[in-house]
Scaffold this motif. Structure first.
Motif, PDB file in Angstrom:
ATOM      1  N   LYS A  77       1.943   6.796  -6.974  1.00 32.64           N
ATOM      2  CA  LYS A  77       0.938   7.799  -7.362  1.00 32.64           C
ATOM      3  C   LYS A  77       1.414   9.215  -7.063  1.00 32.64           C
ATOM      4  CE  LYS A  77      -3.717   6.060  -7.447  1.00 32.64           C
ATOM      5  NZ  LYS A  77      -4.999   5.997  -6.790  1.00 32.64           N
ATOM      6  N   ALA A  78       2.063   9.390  -5.920  1.00 29.73           N
ATOM      7  CA  ALA A  78       2.472  10.728  -5.483  1.00 29.73           C
ATOM      8  C   ALA A  78       3.730  11.225  -6.192  1.00 29.73           C
ATOM      9  CB  ALA A  78       2.706  10.732  -3.975  1.00 29.73           C
ATOM     10  N   VAL A  79       4.698  10.342  -6.393  1.00 30.62           N
ATOM     11  CA  VAL A  79       6.010  10.747  -6.896  1.00 30.62           C
ATOM     12  C   VAL A  79       6.153  10.536  -8.394  1.00 30.62           C
ATOM     13  CG1 VAL A  79       8.495  10.239  -6.720  1.00 30.62           C
ATOM     14  CG2 VAL A  79       7.099  10.322  -4.660  1.00 30.62           C
ATOM     15  N   GLY A  80       5.470   9.529  -8.908  1.00 31.50           N
ATOM     16  CA  GLY A  80       5.649   9.182 -10.312  1.00 31.50           C
ATOM     17  C   GLY A  80       6.518   7.946 -10.417  1.00 31.50           C
ATOM     18  N   ARG A  81       7.122   7.727 -11.565  1.00 31.31           N
ATOM     19  CA  ARG A  81       7.845   6.498 -11.821  1.00 31.31           C
ATOM     20  C   ARG A  81       9.363   6.658 -11.821  1.00 31.31           C
ATOM     21  NH1 ARG A  81       5.259   2.390 -13.854  1.00 31.31           N
ATOM     22  NH2 ARG A  81       6.953   1.886 -15.262  1.00 31.31           N
ATOM     23  N   ASP A  82       9.871   7.769 -11.366  1.00 31.42           N
ATOM     24  CA  ASP A  82      11.316   7.985 -11.319  1.00 31.42           C
ATOM     25  C   ASP A  82      11.916   7.126 -10.200  1.00 31.42           C
ATOM     26  OD1 ASP A  82      13.769   9.487 -12.085  1.00 31.42           O
ATOM     27  OD2 ASP A  82      13.591  10.176  -9.998  1.00 31.42           O
ATOM     28  N   ARG A  83      12.647   6.099 -10.593  1.00 27.13           N
ATOM     29  CA  ARG A  83      13.130   5.122  -9.626  1.00 27.13           C
ATOM     30  C   ARG A  83      14.012   5.706  -8.521  1.00 27.13           C
ATOM     31  NH1 ARG A  83      14.979  -0.296 -12.318  1.00 27.13           N
ATOM     32  NH2 ARG A  83      14.165   0.905 -14.037  1.00 27.13           N
ATOM     33  N   ALA A  87       0.829  -1.208   0.000  1.00 24.80           N
ATOM     34  CA  ALA A  87       0.000   0.000   0.000  1.00 24.80           C
ATOM     35  C   ALA A  87       0.864   1.259   0.000  1.00 24.80           C
ATOM     36  CB  ALA A  87      -0.931   0.003   1.205  1.00 24.80           C
ATOM     37  N   GLN A  88       1.926   1.258   0.805  1.00 21.45           N
ATOM     38  CA  GLN A  88       2.822   2.414   0.832  1.00 21.45           C
ATOM     39  C   GLN A  88       3.483   2.623  -0.525  1.00 21.45           C
ATOM     40  OE1 GLN A  88       5.111   0.923   4.158  1.00 21.45           O
ATOM     41  NE2 GLN A  88       4.498   2.685   5.419  1.00 21.45           N
ATOM     42  N   ALA A  89       3.918   1.530  -1.143  1.00 18.77           N
ATOM     43  CA  ALA A  89       4.575   1.621  -2.444  1.00 18.77           C
ATOM     44  C   ALA A  89       3.617   2.161  -3.511  1.00 18.77           C
ATOM     45  CB  ALA A  89       5.119   0.253  -2.857  1.00 18.77           C
ATOM     46  N   LYS A  90       2.385   1.673  -3.507  1.00 17.23           N
ATOM     47  CA  LYS A  90       1.396   2.132  -4.489  1.00 17.23           C
ATOM     48  C   LYS A  90       1.089   3.619  -4.319  1.00 17.23           C
ATOM     49  CE  LYS A  90      -0.709  -2.384  -5.029  1.00 17.23           C
ATOM     50  NZ  LYS A  90      -1.850  -3.242  -4.712  1.00 17.23           N
ATOM     51  N   ARG A  91       0.928   4.051  -3.049  1.00 14.89           N
ATOM     52  CA  ARG A  91       0.678   5.473  -2.790  1.00 14.89           C
ATOM     53  C   ARG A  91       1.872   6.325  -3.229  1.00 14.89           C
ATOM     54  NH1 ARG A  91      -1.601   3.535   2.145  1.00 14.89           N
ATOM     55  NH2 ARG A  91       0.314   4.104   3.231  1.00 14.89           N
ATOM     56  N   LEU A  92       3.062   5.822  -2.988  1.00 13.87           N
ATOM     57  CA  LEU A  92       4.267   6.553  -3.349  1.00 13.87           C
ATOM     58  C   LEU A  92       4.385   6.712  -4.864  1.00 13.87           C
ATOM     59  CD1 LEU A  92       6.679   7.861  -2.007  1.00 13.87           C
ATOM     60  CD2 LEU A  92       7.866   5.683  -2.131  1.00 13.87           C
TER      61      LEU A  92
END
Length: 66
Positions: free
Chosen positions: A38-44, A31-36
């Motif tokens: 969404k919030a940050v985008g896909r920049d690894r 859940a934390q990863a999915k929210r992150l």
């Protein structure tokens, strides 16, 4: 060379693979990863930095941790 889980098309991986990567490298939850994402985008690099911050905060606030 690509990391495990990376797709071969220009090194792009889907959100599901990003969630797995974040969990393995930082220990945050699905859940934390999915929210992150969404919030940050896909920049690894940004995702990993923010995931490490989330994990550090969770460890600092957990009762009984030293």
């Amino acid at each position: 060379m690509t990391e495990p889980g990376e797709g071969s098309s220009h090194g792009r991986i889907d959100d599901k693979q990003l969630v797995i990567l974040l969990k393995q490298k930082t220990g945050i939850s699905d859940a934390q990863a999915k929210r992150l994402i969404k919030a940050v985008g896909r920049d690894r690099p940004s995702l990993l930095r923010e995931a490490r911050i989330i994990r550090a905060r969770a460890q600092a606030s957990a009762p009984g941790r030293v």
